[in-house]
Design a protein around this motif. Structure first.
Motif, PDB file in Angstrom:
ATOM      1  N   SER A   1       2.333  10.196  -9.937  1.00  0.00           N
ATOM      2  CA  SER A   1       3.426  10.662 -10.797  1.00  0.00           C
ATOM      3  C   SER A   1       3.783  12.113 -10.455  1.00  0.00           C
ATOM      4  CB  SER A   1       3.018  10.573 -12.267  1.00  0.00           C
ATOM      5  OG  SER A   1       2.052  11.561 -12.574  1.00  0.00           O
ATOM      6  N   PHE A   2       4.955  12.511 -10.894  1.00  0.00           N
ATOM      7  CA  PHE A   2       5.346  13.903 -10.712  1.00  0.00           C
ATOM      8  C   PHE A   2       4.437  14.836 -11.520  1.00  0.00           C
ATOM      9  CE2 PHE A   2       9.101  12.163  -8.769  1.00  0.00           C
ATOM     10  CZ  PHE A   2       9.447  13.127  -7.834  1.00  0.00           C
ATOM     11  N   HIS A   3       3.906  14.361 -12.620  1.00  0.00           N
ATOM     12  CA  HIS A   3       2.958  15.183 -13.369  1.00  0.00           C
ATOM     13  C   HIS A   3       1.677  15.405 -12.549  1.00  0.00           C
ATOM     14  CE1 HIS A   3       1.121  17.166 -16.751  1.00  0.00           C
ATOM     15  NE2 HIS A   3       0.070  16.387 -16.625  1.00  0.00           N
ATOM     16  N   GLU A   4       1.226  14.352 -11.884  1.00  0.00           N
ATOM     17  CA  GLU A   4       0.060  14.508 -10.998  1.00  0.00           C
ATOM     18  C   GLU A   4       0.387  15.470  -9.852  1.00  0.00           C
ATOM     19  OE1 GLU A   4      -2.426  10.460 -10.910  1.00  0.00           O
ATOM     20  OE2 GLU A   4      -0.239  10.145 -10.758  1.00  0.00           O
ATOM     21  N   LEU A   5       1.603  15.373  -9.310  1.00  0.00           N
ATOM     22  CA  LEU A   5       2.011  16.316  -8.256  1.00  0.00           C
ATOM     23  C   LEU A   5       1.977  17.742  -8.784  1.00  0.00           C
ATOM     24  CD1 LEU A   5       3.023  16.958  -5.420  1.00  0.00           C
ATOM     25  CD2 LEU A   5       5.356  16.532  -6.250  1.00  0.00           C
ATOM     26  N   HIS A   6       2.457  17.946  -9.999  1.00  0.00           N
ATOM     27  CA  HIS A   6       2.389  19.284 -10.617  1.00  0.00           C
ATOM     28  C   HIS A   6       0.947  19.793 -10.623  1.00  0.00           C
ATOM     29  CE1 HIS A   6       2.152  22.358 -13.715  1.00  0.00           C
ATOM     30  NE2 HIS A   6       1.357  21.556 -14.403  1.00  0.00           N
ATOM     31  N   ASN A   7       0.000  18.957 -11.048  1.00  0.00           N
ATOM     32  CA  ASN A   7      -1.411  19.375 -11.085  1.00  0.00           C
ATOM     33  C   ASN A   7      -1.944  19.685  -9.689  1.00  0.00           C
ATOM     34  OD1 ASN A   7      -1.759  19.317 -13.897  1.00  0.00           O
ATOM     35  ND2 ASN A   7      -2.060  17.106 -13.855  1.00  0.00           N
TER      36      ASN A   7
ATOM     37  N   ASN B   1       7.541   7.998  -5.376  1.00  0.00           N
ATOM     38  CA  ASN B   1       8.326   7.032  -4.610  1.00  0.00           C
ATOM     39  C   ASN B   1       9.551   6.510  -5.369  1.00  0.00           C
ATOM     40  OD1 ASN B   1       7.037   5.231  -6.346  1.00  0.00           O
ATOM     41  ND2 ASN B   1       5.677   4.437  -4.758  1.00  0.00           N
ATOM     42  N   ASP B   2       9.720   6.891  -6.628  1.00  0.00           N
ATOM     43  CA  ASP B   2      10.949   6.577  -7.360  1.00  0.00           C
ATOM     44  C   ASP B   2      12.121   7.430  -6.860  1.00  0.00           C
ATOM     45  OD1 ASP B   2       9.654   4.721  -9.015  1.00  0.00           O
ATOM     46  OD2 ASP B   2       9.197   6.256 -10.530  1.00  0.00           O
ATOM     47  N   PHE B   3      11.813   8.622  -6.333  1.00  0.00           N
ATOM     48  CA  PHE B   3      12.856   9.554  -5.904  1.00  0.00           C
ATOM     49  C   PHE B   3      12.746   9.968  -4.442  1.00  0.00           C
ATOM     50  CE2 PHE B   3      13.220  10.108 -10.454  1.00  0.00           C
ATOM     51  CZ  PHE B   3      14.586  10.267 -10.632  1.00  0.00           C
ATOM     52  N   ILE B   4      11.556   9.957  -3.897  1.00  0.00           N
ATOM     53  CA  ILE B   4      11.364  10.437  -2.532  1.00  0.00           C
ATOM     54  C   ILE B   4      11.366   9.248  -1.586  1.00  0.00           C
ATOM     55  CG2 ILE B   4       9.816  11.660  -0.960  1.00  0.00           C
ATOM     56  CD1 ILE B   4       8.956  13.319  -3.419  1.00  0.00           C
ATOM     57  N   LYS B   5      12.369   9.239  -0.714  1.00  0.00           N
ATOM     58  CA  LYS B   5      12.575   8.096   0.174  1.00  0.00           C
ATOM     59  C   LYS B   5      12.574   8.472   1.658  1.00  0.00           C
ATOM     60  CE  LYS B   5      13.472   5.502  -3.456  1.00  0.00           C
ATOM     61  NZ  LYS B   5      12.458   4.653  -4.004  1.00  0.00           N
ATOM     62  N   ASP B   6      12.888   9.722   1.981  1.00  0.00           N
ATOM     63  CA  ASP B   6      13.138  10.084   3.372  1.00  0.00           C
ATOM     64  C   ASP B   6      12.391  11.339   3.803  1.00  0.00           C
ATOM     65  OD1 ASP B   6      15.234   8.070   3.742  1.00  0.00           O
ATOM     66  OD2 ASP B   6      16.416   9.327   2.379  1.00  0.00           O
TER      67      ASP B   6
ATOM     68  N   MET C   1       0.849  -1.188   0.000  1.00  0.00           N
ATOM     69  CA  MET C   1       0.000   0.000   0.000  1.00  0.00           C
ATOM     70  C   MET C   1       0.890   1.244   0.000  1.00  0.00           C
ATOM     71  SD  MET C   1      -3.322   1.137   2.265  1.00  0.00           S
ATOM     72  CE  MET C   1      -2.890   0.355   3.740  1.00  0.00           C
ATOM     73  N   SER C   2       0.452   2.229  -0.740  1.00  0.00           N
ATOM     74  CA  SER C   2       1.250   3.447  -0.840  1.00  0.00           C
ATOM     75  C   SER C   2       1.280   4.185   0.499  1.00  0.00           C
ATOM     76  CB  SER C   2       0.707   4.356  -1.938  1.00  0.00           C
ATOM     77  OG  SER C   2      -0.613   4.726  -1.675  1.00  0.00           O
ATOM     78  N   LYS C   3       2.349   4.940   0.666  1.00  0.00           N
ATOM     79  CA  LYS C   3       2.527   5.798   1.842  1.00  0.00           C
ATOM     80  C   LYS C   3       1.959   7.177   1.508  1.00  0.00           C
ATOM     81  CE  LYS C   3       5.133   3.025   4.376  1.00  0.00           C
ATOM     82  NZ  LYS C   3       4.816   2.590   5.708  1.00  0.00           N
TER      83      LYS C   3
ATOM     84  N   LEU D   1      -1.160  16.712   1.728  1.00  0.00           N
ATOM     85  CA  LEU D   1      -0.910  15.282   1.787  1.00  0.00           C
ATOM     86  C   LEU D   1      -1.190  14.665   0.428  1.00  0.00           C
ATOM     87  CD1 LEU D   1      -2.819  14.487   5.114  1.00  0.00           C
ATOM     88  CD2 LEU D   1      -0.380  14.967   4.853  1.00  0.00           C
ATOM     89  N   VAL D   2      -0.259  13.816  -0.029  1.00  0.00           N
ATOM     90  CA  VAL D   2      -0.417  13.103  -1.300  1.00  0.00           C
ATOM     91  C   VAL D   2       0.071  11.671  -1.127  1.00  0.00           C
ATOM     92  CG1 VAL D   2      -0.140  15.167  -2.735  1.00  0.00           C
ATOM     93  CG2 VAL D   2       1.860  13.770  -2.197  1.00  0.00           C
ATOM     94  N   GLU D   3      -0.422  10.801  -1.981  1.00  0.00           N
ATOM     95  CA  GLU D   3       0.079   9.436  -2.007  1.00  0.00           C
ATOM     96  C   GLU D   3       1.424   9.421  -2.728  1.00  0.00           C
ATOM     97  OE1 GLU D   3      -2.780   6.279  -2.867  1.00  0.00           O
ATOM     98  OE2 GLU D   3      -4.349   7.831  -2.855  1.00  0.00           O
ATOM     99  N   ASP D   4       2.343   8.608  -2.235  1.00  0.00           N
ATOM    100  CA  ASP D   4       3.671   8.579  -2.859  1.00  0.00           C
ATOM    101  C   ASP D   4       3.697   7.796  -4.166  1.00  0.00           C
ATOM    102  OD1 ASP D   4       3.586   5.935  -1.947  1.00  0.00           O
ATOM    103  OD2 ASP D   4       5.563   6.005  -0.997  1.00  0.00           O
ATOM    104  N   SER D   5       2.579   7.181  -4.518  1.00  0.00           N
ATOM    105  CA  SER D   5       2.498   6.397  -5.758  1.00  0.00           C
ATOM    106  C   SER D   5       2.050   7.224  -6.965  1.00  0.00           C
ATOM    107  CB  SER D   5       1.555   5.207  -5.564  1.00  0.00           C
ATOM    108  OG  SER D   5       0.272   5.676  -5.204  1.00  0.00           O
TER     109      SER D   5
END
Length: 190
Positions: A29-35, A91-96, A1-3, A23-27
């Protein structure tokens, strides 16, 4: 399950600080984060964007629409690896926790944002994501000339006798614009 990532985004070089916590799910995409950023900050999604994490520039592979600021992409650092935002998840880049990265919106005005991962949480199934949980100050209007143009606009707004007040405030910005207004419920309704 996504964090769940608790992110705080701040608009650089401007005082008082314009910021949002969300708050966002880590699963996603960065494009979705942009939106999502477009919504929580109050931008109108007229321009190109990118994220920068380490030696990676994460941006739209095939941006849609007409973007005046596409000419600015030739000035980006050549040593960076270009990664497609639509195919790359957070979650490909954000780990910590406490990890920092940047977001630039509108390469002409170059609205530089700093993002920090404040918390990595377990997903609460009773809550909907994304959700904005806090923030301060209104977002600057699109195409006002970056930080310096916005500061000038705010000075003009304070002086009804300024020679540019009618054109820049009454006709363009709107006299009802409140630079200090932020209502989290309005953001979440969007």
């Amino acid at each position: 399950m996504s964090k769940i990532l608790q992110l705080k985004i701040s608009l650089d070089e401007f005082k008082p600080l314009i910021w949002r916590r969300f708050l966002v799910e880590d699963s996603i995409s960065f494009h979705e984060l942009h939106n999502i950023i477009q919504t929580v900050m109050g931008w109108e999604n007229y321009h190109l964007y990118n994220f920068e994490i380490g030696n990676n520039i994460i941006e739209a592979e095939n941006p849609q629409g007409i973007f005046v600021d596409s000419m600015w992409t030739m000035f980006r650092p050549k040593a960076k690896k270009i990664v497609p935002s639509e195919k790359t998840n957070l979650n490909d880049f954000i780990k910590d926790e406490k990890q920092k990265f940047s977001y630039v919106y509108d390469f002409g005005d170059k609205w530089q944002h700093s993002i920090v991962v404040e918390n990595i949480l377990e997903k609460d199934l009773s809550r909907q994501y994304p959700v904005c949980i806090d923030g301060e100050m209104s977002c600057p209007p699109e195409d006002c000339g970056s930080v310096y143009g916005y500061e000038e606009l705010l000075k003009i707004r304070k002086n009804r006798n300024h020679p540019e007040y009618k054109e820049r405030i009454v006709e363009w910005l709107g006299e009802e614009f409140d630079p200090e207004l932020f209502v989290v419920d309005w953001v979440n309704a969007r």
